[in-house]
Design a protein around this motif. Structure first.
Motif, PDB file in Angstrom:
ATOM      1  N   LEU A  58      19.565  17.539  43.863  1.00  0.00           N
ATOM      2  CA  LEU A  58      20.471  17.018  42.852  1.00  0.00           C
ATOM      3  C   LEU A  58      20.934  15.625  43.264  1.00  0.00           C
ATOM      4  O   LEU A  58      21.050  15.344  44.465  1.00  0.00           O
ATOM      5  CB  LEU A  58      21.710  17.910  42.711  1.00  0.00           C
ATOM      6  CG  LEU A  58      21.498  19.394  42.431  1.00  0.00           C
ATOM      7  CD1 LEU A  58      22.827  20.140  42.551  1.00  0.00           C
ATOM      8  CD2 LEU A  58      20.896  19.600  41.052  1.00  0.00           C
ATOM      9  N   ALA A  62      25.461  15.510  40.648  1.00  0.00           N
ATOM     10  CA  ALA A  62      24.942  16.803  40.203  1.00  0.00           C
ATOM     11  C   ALA A  62      24.657  16.817  38.706  1.00  0.00           C
ATOM     12  O   ALA A  62      24.921  17.807  38.021  1.00  0.00           O
ATOM     13  CB  ALA A  62      25.894  17.931  40.582  1.00  0.00           C
ATOM     14  N   THR A  63      24.090  15.718  38.214  1.00  0.00           N
ATOM     15  CA  THR A  63      23.754  15.622  36.798  1.00  0.00           C
ATOM     16  C   THR A  63      22.251  15.572  36.551  1.00  0.00           C
ATOM     17  O   THR A  63      21.816  15.685  35.410  1.00  0.00           O
ATOM     18  CB  THR A  63      24.400  14.374  36.170  1.00  0.00           C
ATOM     19  OG1 THR A  63      24.012  13.215  36.914  1.00  0.00           O
ATOM     20  CG2 THR A  63      25.924  14.496  36.171  1.00  0.00           C
ATOM     21  N   THR A  64      21.469  15.385  37.598  1.00  0.00           N
ATOM     22  CA  THR A  64      20.014  15.421  37.463  1.00  0.00           C
ATOM     23  C   THR A  64      19.439  16.291  38.565  1.00  0.00           C
ATOM     24  O   THR A  64      19.980  16.361  39.673  1.00  0.00           O
ATOM     25  CB  THR A  64      19.377  14.020  37.547  1.00  0.00           C
ATOM     26  OG1 THR A  64      19.628  13.456  38.850  1.00  0.00           O
ATOM     27  CG2 THR A  64      19.932  13.095  36.482  1.00  0.00           C
ATOM     28  N   LEU A  65      18.329  16.960  38.258  1.00  0.00           N
ATOM     29  CA  LEU A  65      17.690  17.871  39.204  1.00  0.00           C
ATOM     30  C   LEU A  65      16.218  17.531  39.346  1.00  0.00           C
ATOM     31  O   LEU A  65      15.531  17.290  38.353  1.00  0.00           O
ATOM     32  CB  LEU A  65      17.864  19.320  38.745  1.00  0.00           C
ATOM     33  CG  LEU A  65      17.283  20.427  39.632  1.00  0.00           C
ATOM     34  CD1 LEU A  65      18.129  21.695  39.543  1.00  0.00           C
ATOM     35  CD2 LEU A  65      15.830  20.766  39.258  1.00  0.00           C
ATOM     36  N   THR A 229      30.708  20.367  44.940  1.00  0.00           N
ATOM     37  CA  THR A 229      29.672  20.849  44.033  1.00  0.00           C
ATOM     38  C   THR A 229      29.415  22.323  44.317  1.00  0.00           C
ATOM     39  O   THR A 229      29.267  22.728  45.469  1.00  0.00           O
ATOM     40  CB  THR A 229      28.374  20.042  44.205  1.00  0.00           C
ATOM     41  OG1 THR A 229      28.642  18.655  43.978  1.00  0.00           O
ATOM     42  CG2 THR A 229      27.316  20.497  43.216  1.00  0.00           C
ATOM     43  N   TYR A 231      27.291  26.002  43.113  1.00  0.00           N
ATOM     44  CA  TYR A 231      26.143  26.604  42.421  1.00  0.00           C
ATOM     45  C   TYR A 231      26.484  28.058  42.128  1.00  0.00           C
ATOM     46  O   TYR A 231      26.804  28.829  43.034  1.00  0.00           O
ATOM     47  CB  TYR A 231      24.898  26.479  43.294  1.00  0.00           C
ATOM     48  CG  TYR A 231      23.708  27.271  42.819  1.00  0.00           C
ATOM     49  CD1 TYR A 231      23.325  27.282  41.487  1.00  0.00           C
ATOM     50  CD2 TYR A 231      22.945  28.008  43.729  1.00  0.00           C
ATOM     51  CE1 TYR A 231      22.225  28.009  41.060  1.00  0.00           C
ATOM     52  CE2 TYR A 231      21.838  28.734  43.309  1.00  0.00           C
ATOM     53  CZ  TYR A 231      21.487  28.737  41.973  1.00  0.00           C
ATOM     54  OH  TYR A 231      20.403  29.465  41.552  1.00  0.00           O
ATOM     55  N   ASP A 238      24.327  28.054  36.876  1.00  0.00           N
ATOM     56  CA  ASP A 238      24.836  26.735  36.538  1.00  0.00           C
ATOM     57  C   ASP A 238      25.348  25.999  37.776  1.00  0.00           C
ATOM     58  O   ASP A 238      25.682  26.609  38.792  1.00  0.00           O
ATOM     59  CB  ASP A 238      25.989  26.842  35.537  1.00  0.00           C
ATOM     60  CG  ASP A 238      25.555  27.495  34.230  1.00  0.00           C
ATOM     61  OD1 ASP A 238      24.368  27.414  33.884  1.00  0.00           O
ATOM     62  OD2 ASP A 238      26.426  28.096  33.556  1.00  0.00           O
ATOM     63  N   ARG A 253      28.184  20.652  35.168  1.00  0.00           N
ATOM     64  CA  ARG A 253      27.276  19.527  35.385  1.00  0.00           C
ATOM     65  C   ARG A 253      25.856  19.837  34.898  1.00  0.00           C
ATOM     66  O   ARG A 253      25.260  19.045  34.173  1.00  0.00           O
ATOM     67  CB  ARG A 253      27.255  19.139  36.863  1.00  0.00           C
ATOM     68  CG  ARG A 253      28.612  18.620  37.382  1.00  0.00           C
ATOM     69  CD  ARG A 253      29.044  17.352  36.683  1.00  0.00           C
ATOM     70  NE  ARG A 253      30.400  16.950  36.967  1.00  0.00           N
ATOM     71  CZ  ARG A 253      30.748  16.094  37.927  1.00  0.00           C
ATOM     72  NH1 ARG A 253      29.835  15.581  38.733  1.00  0.00           N
ATOM     73  NH2 ARG A 253      32.019  15.767  38.097  1.00  0.00           N
ATOM     74  N   LEU A 254      25.288  20.962  35.300  1.00  0.00           N
ATOM     75  CA  LEU A 254      23.938  21.346  34.874  1.00  0.00           C
ATOM     76  C   LEU A 254      23.942  22.828  34.535  1.00  0.00           C
ATOM     77  O   LEU A 254      24.480  23.637  35.299  1.00  0.00           O
ATOM     78  CB  LEU A 254      22.907  21.078  35.972  1.00  0.00           C
ATOM     79  CG  LEU A 254      22.559  19.622  36.288  1.00  0.00           C
ATOM     80  CD1 LEU A 254      21.698  19.544  37.538  1.00  0.00           C
ATOM     81  CD2 LEU A 254      21.845  18.966  35.111  1.00  0.00           C
ATOM     82  N   ILE A 257      19.764  26.149  35.598  1.00  0.00           N
ATOM     83  CA  ILE A 257      18.762  25.414  36.364  1.00  0.00           C
ATOM     84  C   ILE A 257      17.581  26.312  36.723  1.00  0.00           C
ATOM     85  O   ILE A 257      17.738  27.516  36.919  1.00  0.00           O
ATOM     86  CB  ILE A 257      19.367  24.789  37.636  1.00  0.00           C
ATOM     87  CG1 ILE A 257      19.799  25.872  38.626  1.00  0.00           C
ATOM     88  CG2 ILE A 257      20.533  23.869  37.295  1.00  0.00           C
ATOM     89  CD1 ILE A 257      20.166  25.326  40.001  1.00  0.00           C
ATOM     90  N   SER A 259      15.142  27.615  34.993  1.00  0.00           N
ATOM     91  CA  SER A 259      15.340  28.747  34.091  1.00  0.00           C
ATOM     92  C   SER A 259      14.135  29.679  33.990  1.00  0.00           C
ATOM     93  O   SER A 259      14.207  30.697  33.290  1.00  0.00           O
ATOM     94  CB  SER A 259      15.702  28.239  32.695  1.00  0.00           C
ATOM     95  OG  SER A 259      14.683  27.380  32.194  1.00  0.00           O
TER      96      SER A 259
END
Length: 335
Positions: A58, A62-65, A229, A231, A238, A253-254, A257, A259
């Motif tokens: 991330l 924590a907005t992109t993976l 952050t 998980y 999320d 944030r996401l 993930i 999925s």
């Protein structure tokens, strides 16, 4: 330039081309949050997680993976947890196998695991983080204790510290994690709660609660020491940010993930040590190779022969003599 050449190195064009992979790795490792997501167990297995475990990265917010890959040991997918990132950028985790846990080093480009030492028998390591001074602190949920593990040998060292909450022994779930803030403060996440931790006594103080959530991973970064952050694996897997100065509401944030499968357990890890920018090739060692690689990059970029955007060391949009001077000054000053 005497004394800086690397033995067997080729012309600048080849050197710059070879840097591409190393710079990609460096950009991931510098200030990134790494994570693990294991698969939910098969019905009736009696386990809480199973292979495969997917490693991901991330950005600080924590907005992109970015998916790194399936964690493998000796070519076989494994159940991994207890992730920690050292100040030098090494990513460690624990493989759950043989009735115990084994420390491994994870390749940030391939997710291939390299074992460090033998299996720690009877220990179920579900959380890990590097604390002040470089101690690798882990949570052994089989004994409800904090332990320290030597990151170079994989062996448990010193005496364990039993957990306590509200004056009685605390039994963590098998989905907890530990994280250190840049000021050295220690935090534990377990189920829907976040605690501060006194590692000297094992005493936990609850500072946040979100009933129904199941936080399996937690990490701070050097970029934003005020945000923890988290998980979550109970609902749709999320990622959240929790403001900790002071503690506030969860900020999504996401969502959902990776999925393609439901989570068993998982973890997060990040370094709170600012990255060393003059470790140009990202190998965690500051040596003449870094200076030679930057110079090859700089002259390839400024000549137009071999574009290398990393030559813009100052980040002002232009590679110019100031970048060369700044890098050389930083190199000799050290990290």
């Amino acid at each position: 330039m005497n004394g800086i050449n690397r033995a067997g190195s080729g012309p600048a064009a080849a050197r710059v081309a070879a840097l591409a992979g190393a710079l990609t790795l460096q950009s991931l490792a510098s200030g990134t949050i790494f994570g693990l997501k294991s698969r939910a167990p098969s019905p009736g297995s009696g386990e809480v997680s199973e292979p495969p475990t997917v490693m991901f990265a991330l950005n600080d917010a924590a907005t992109t993976l970015t998916t790194v890959g399936t964690v493998t040991l000796a070519g076989t997918p494994v159940d991994a947890d207890g992730m920690a990132v050292s100040g030098s950028g090494q990513v460690l985790a624990f493989v759950l196998e043989g009735g115990g846990s084994r420390l491994v080093r994870l390749d940030t480009g391939t997710a291939v695991a390299t074992p460090i030492g033998a299996v720690l028998p009877g220990m179920e390591i579900r959380g890990a983080a590097f604390g002040p001074g470089g101690d690798l602190v882990v949570i052994d949920v089989s004994a409800s204790v904090f332990r320290r593990v030597d990151p170079t040998t994989g062996e448990a060292v010193g005496l364990p510290t039993p957990m306590q909450f509200a004056g009685i022994p605390y039994i963590p779930s098998d989905g907890c994690d530990v994280a250190f803030r840049s000021d050295g403060a220690c935090f534990l996440c377990d189920l829907g709660a976040v605690f501060t931790v006194d590692l000297g006594t094992g005493v936990l103080t609850r500072v946040f609660s979100a009933p129904g959530q199941f936080f399996a991973g937690a990490a701070f970064t050097a970029a934003d020491p005020s945000a923890l952050t988290l998980y979550e694996v109970n609902f749709t897997d999320d990622v959240f940010a929790l403001l900790t100065l002071p503690l506030g509401a969860l900020d999504p944030r996401l969502a959902d993930i990776l999925s393609e499968f439901n989570a068993g357990r998982g973890d997060l890890g990040a370094s709170v040590v600012p990255p060393c920018r003059v470790d140009f090739n990202g190998d965690t060692i500051l040596d003449p190779d870094d200076l030679a690689d930057f110079i090859a990059c700089y002259f390839g970029e400024t000549s137009g022969a071999n574009p290398c955007a990393a030559a813009d060391f100052s980040g002002d949009g232009t590679a110019d003599p100031d970048d060369l001077a700044d890098f050389i000054a930083g190199y000799f000053a050290g990290c």
